[in-house]
Design a protein around this motif. Structure first.
Motif: not given
Length: 818
Positions: A385-391, A291-297, A23-33
């Motif tokens: 959409v980003i959250a669902v796509g990330t999942g 977007f790169l942060v989200l890819l890393i997450a 959750v922390v990893a996702i929150a960092l990526g999605i929060g920044a986005n």
């Protein structure tokens, strides 16, 4: 599906450590986005708060032969454009202004603007109370009406419902308030896209503009910007062609005012493009960074899900043996990953809201229209959409692997599924390489910006900003109607302020260095002729008082500074900087030479050069010093000035004493924009500093996520190989051999990731060229240092799980089974 959701929920509760990290990893990526998407949506996608803003243009002139690309227009020029252009529905002219409001506990200076009758009609904004200007307001003697902003109405007038028709004294005149504009209306707004055309802070007061008969005759007195609305069906290109035709006619009809060639003209800038200017590339770069942060997450979470899938092989094998199909298992894993991602997305939205609030506090003076940024439903939909796509992204690969178990191996008691584990290990290792590569791109970009900022901070500005206090003063034209009264005020104010204990030097200037405003003026040199091929010089022009150079600690190279004898009764004198001396007198001494201040057609005013001072970086630390010349403010007074005070103590403690000294001269005189000179310099580099903070933050997030990913993969690898490592140690392998074996494997992954990352970094950092100062986008020192730091942190992350094994008893390792 409901059963899958319930099972996913129970499974996540059963593994709180895994759930918390995910959750922390996702929150960092999605929060920044979420935060950056809100910025992009409000500033790049959402239109300006005017009616049909795509049809609004800002018009400024240029004299390219004199390197003047964006300068205001004169009153008669505006009349020419308004009369002869058919490509525009409406056209208005405006200029920034200040208003000294009397009454209350102390006088107050309010920033505002003076505009022609159609200003609000061009922008298409209606008042919330009262009316806008009408043509009758823009005639001499009838311009005594004001429109105020909703902000000022609430702050100074306590939202008085009877405000319309009330009287107020401003600039020594009595005005009637006829309208209140909504809080969302801001004009003029800072125009960061045109160097030299910044119009300061948003206005809170508007006064109708009434040209005088004298002003309509003078073409070289330029102080206005034009805002116009394109007619329906007319493109910007067609309008520009018509403007070129009008300027060609002006050159023909007034040959004494304009060059014969097309170096003079006017440009129509789309308003929605010039508002942001250089902020647009920064926003796009930040969007790429998050977007790169989200890819890393995603890569990080995929490795975690793969490790989790390995621990659930037996469960998945039993499901298949009981008849579950490949799609059924994939759906179960995807539901778990999407559910996990949505939980992280909710936390990310909260993190994004906090980030936006923080950004508004630190970036209001840096990013135009930042107050309009909010988390609206467009951003929420995009975040969903980003959250669902990330999942789906980080759950798809583990789902595909889990959906194809080897039943024979999986259902064996203690079966290891070696071939499946090998495939998964290779996939995890590939993801680690990707994380390292992406983190290297962001770290290199942040490193280049940091090095560039350090270089910029070491630049010699040409003055010493320490212990200097600045404040703006505006003398009302009605009270100080002539040059003599203005000169008397400046002389008396300087004497009183200089006598205050703790003040070393004090002086006035019409324009403060690095304040975002500028002024230039033409002049001719005695003994030199000018023509179309060699036009008269047009350089930076400053009006300063005696004591200014001392207060700023601008070095005197030759001659003398201004003193009290350089008054209105004395022969005109001027001081030039080294850049102007080098350009026009490269091989001789400029002292004693004379220049004629003013454009062609103006009365001759020969001024003798009495001194040469050092260059000042007026437009910013990242701009080379331009030729400048200074005139005594007592010989060429200006009703607006900036007081500069150098003290031997903390400058902030002198504000009250300075205000008292000024009020003893004029009780109705307010001061405004009280800042230290260090604050002014800091504000001038605020966009660069903000870009460093944001990109540096995202790079730190990327480094943390990549380190966690490496740690997780190496931990899982060590756990898998614990029995093997125990056998090696039992057969005599030393701990350093085990350490070399495991960490060496991690080093290969890190080396591969850095090699790939360097290739992408070389391509990505090219986009930063415009944001760098005296640093190459491919600076080898920065690339090398960032690579070493990343590799070191990654190796430490891989060493930690290995060290636990080599410190353990070999007999425990031999007893370990996977």
């Amino acid at each position: 599906m409901l059963n899958d959701l319930r099972f996913a929920f129970r499974l996540l509760l059963k593994n709180p450590a895994f759930t918390a990290v995910a959750v922390v990893a996702i929150a960092l990526g999605i929060g920044a986005n979420t935060a950056v998407l809100s910025l992009v949506n409000a500033l790049l996608i959402r239109p300006l708060p005017y009616r049909d803003p795509a049809r609004i243009v800002l018009m400024l002139e240029h004299f390219r032969a004199q390197h003047l690309d964006a300068i205001p227009v004169s009153a008669p020029e505006f009349v020419d454009y308004q009369t002869n252009c058919r490509s525009f529905d409406k056209m208005a002219v405006f200029q920034p202004g200040t208003f000294n409001f009397a009454g209350g506990d102390r006088p107050e200076r309010i920033f505002g603007a003076v505009g022609s009758a159609d200003l609000f009609n061009v922008l298409g904004v209606a008042p919330i109370r009262g009316r806008v200007f009408v043509p009758a307001d823009c005639t001499a003697g009838h311009d005594d009406v004001l429109i105020i902003s909703e902000r000022l109405w609430k702050r100074r007038f306590s939202a008085d419902p009877q405000i319309i028709g009330s009287k107020i004294v401003a600039n020594g005149r009595s005005f009637t308030i006829v309208g209140v504009m909504p809080a969302s209306f801001e004009f003029p707004i800072p125009l960061f896209g045109i160097q030299g055309a910044q119009f300061g802070e948003p206005a809170d007061v508007w006064q109708p503009l009434a040209f005088t008969a004298q002003e309509l005759k003078i073409r070289y007195s330029r102080g206005y910007a034009i805002v116009a609305r394109l007619a329906q069906g007319v493109s910007a290109k067609q309008a520009q062609a018509e403007l070129d035709t009008v300027t060609a006619t002006m050159r023909k009809n007034y040959p004494d005012n304009y060059p014969k060639d097309d170096s003079f003209g006017i440009t129509a800038f789309p308003l929605n493009e010039v508002v942001l200017g250089p902020m647009k590339p920064l926003l796009l770069i930040l969007l790429a960074a998050v977007f790169l942060v989200l890819l890393i997450a995603c890569a990080n979470l995929t490795t975690m899900m793969l490790a989790r899938a390995a621990s659930r092989e037996r469960e998945m094998g039993i499901r298949v043996a009981l008849g579950a199909g490949r799609w059924r298992l994939l759906r179960q894993v995807l539901v778990e990953s999407v559910f996990l991602s949505l939980c992280g997305g909710i936390a990310g939205v909260l993190l994004g809201i906090w980030g936006l609030d923080l950004l508004k506090r630190i970036g209001t003076q840096t990013i135009p229209r930042l107050s309009e940024v909010n988390l609206d439903w467009h951003v929420l939909i995009a975040t969903f959409v980003i959250a669902v796509g990330t999942g789906i992204v980080f759950g798809l690969v583990p789902g595909l692997v889990s959906g194809d178990p080897n039943l024979t191996e999986t259902l064996k008691e203690g079966g290891r599924g070696l071939s499946s584990s090998a495939r998964r290990n290779r996939l995890r290792q590939a993801l680690v390489i990707a994380e390292v590569a992406l983190a290297l791109v962001l770290l290199t970009s942040a490193g280049l910006l940091i090095k560039s900022f350090v270089q910029l901070q070491n630049v010699d500005a040409g003055f010493n900003p320490r212990n200097v206090l600045t404040m703006e003063i505006s003398l009302p034209p009605l009270t100080y109607a002539d040059n003599a009264s203005q000169a008397r005020f400046y002389n008396e104010a300087q004497k009183r302020i200089a006598a205050i204990p703790g003040i070393k030097n004090a002086g006035f200037t019409n324009i403060l260095p690095m304040s975002g405003t500028n002024s230039d003026s033409s002049f001719s040199i005695e003994g030199r002729t000018s023509d179309d091929k060699n036009p008269s010089p047009d350089e930076e022009f400053r009006q300063v008082s005696p004591g200014f150079f001392e207060a700023m600690e601008i070095s005197l190279l030759r001659g003398r500074r201004f003193n009290e004898t350089d008054n209105a009764d004395a022969p005109p004198v001027t001081i030039i900087n080294a850049a102007l001396a080098k350009r026009y007198w490269p091989n001789e001494d400029a002292i004693g030479k004379r220049i004629n201040i003013g454009a062609s057609g103006a009365k001759e005013k020969w001024a003798t050069i009495i001194g040469v001072v050092g260059n000042v970086r007026h437009r910013g630390l990242d701009y080379d010093p331009l030729p400048e010349y200074y005139m005594p403010i007592t010989q060429t007074p200006n009703n607006r000035a900036v007081l500069v005070v150098r003290s031997s103590q903390e400058a902030g403690g002198l504000i009250s004493a300075i205000r008292t000294a000024l009020h003893e001269i004029d009780p109705a005189q307010p001061i405004a924009h009280v800042r230290t000179l260090e604050q002014v310099v800091a504000d001038s580099v605020a966009p660069r500093r903000l870009s460093i903070w944001l990109l540096g933050l995202f790079a730190a997030m990327a480094l943390a996520l990549a380190s966690i990913g490496i740690y997780g993969v190496m931990s899982f690898l060590v756990v898998q190989r614990t029995h093997e490592l125990g056998v090696r140690m039992a057969l005599g392998a030393q701990r350093r051999d085990i350490l070399r074996l495991v960490v060496g494997h991690a080093a290969k992954l890190i080396l591969a990731g850095t090699a790939i990352g360097l290739v992408f970094a070389f391509a990505f950092t090219r986009l930063l060229t415009a944001m760098l100062y005296q640093v190459s986008p491919h600076d080898l020192t920065t690339f090398g240092l960032v690579t070493v730091v990343l590799a070191a942190i990654a190796l430490i992350a891989s060493y930690i799980p290995t060290s636990r094994v080599i410190r353990a008893d070999p007999m425990l390792a031999l007893a370990h089974t996977t």
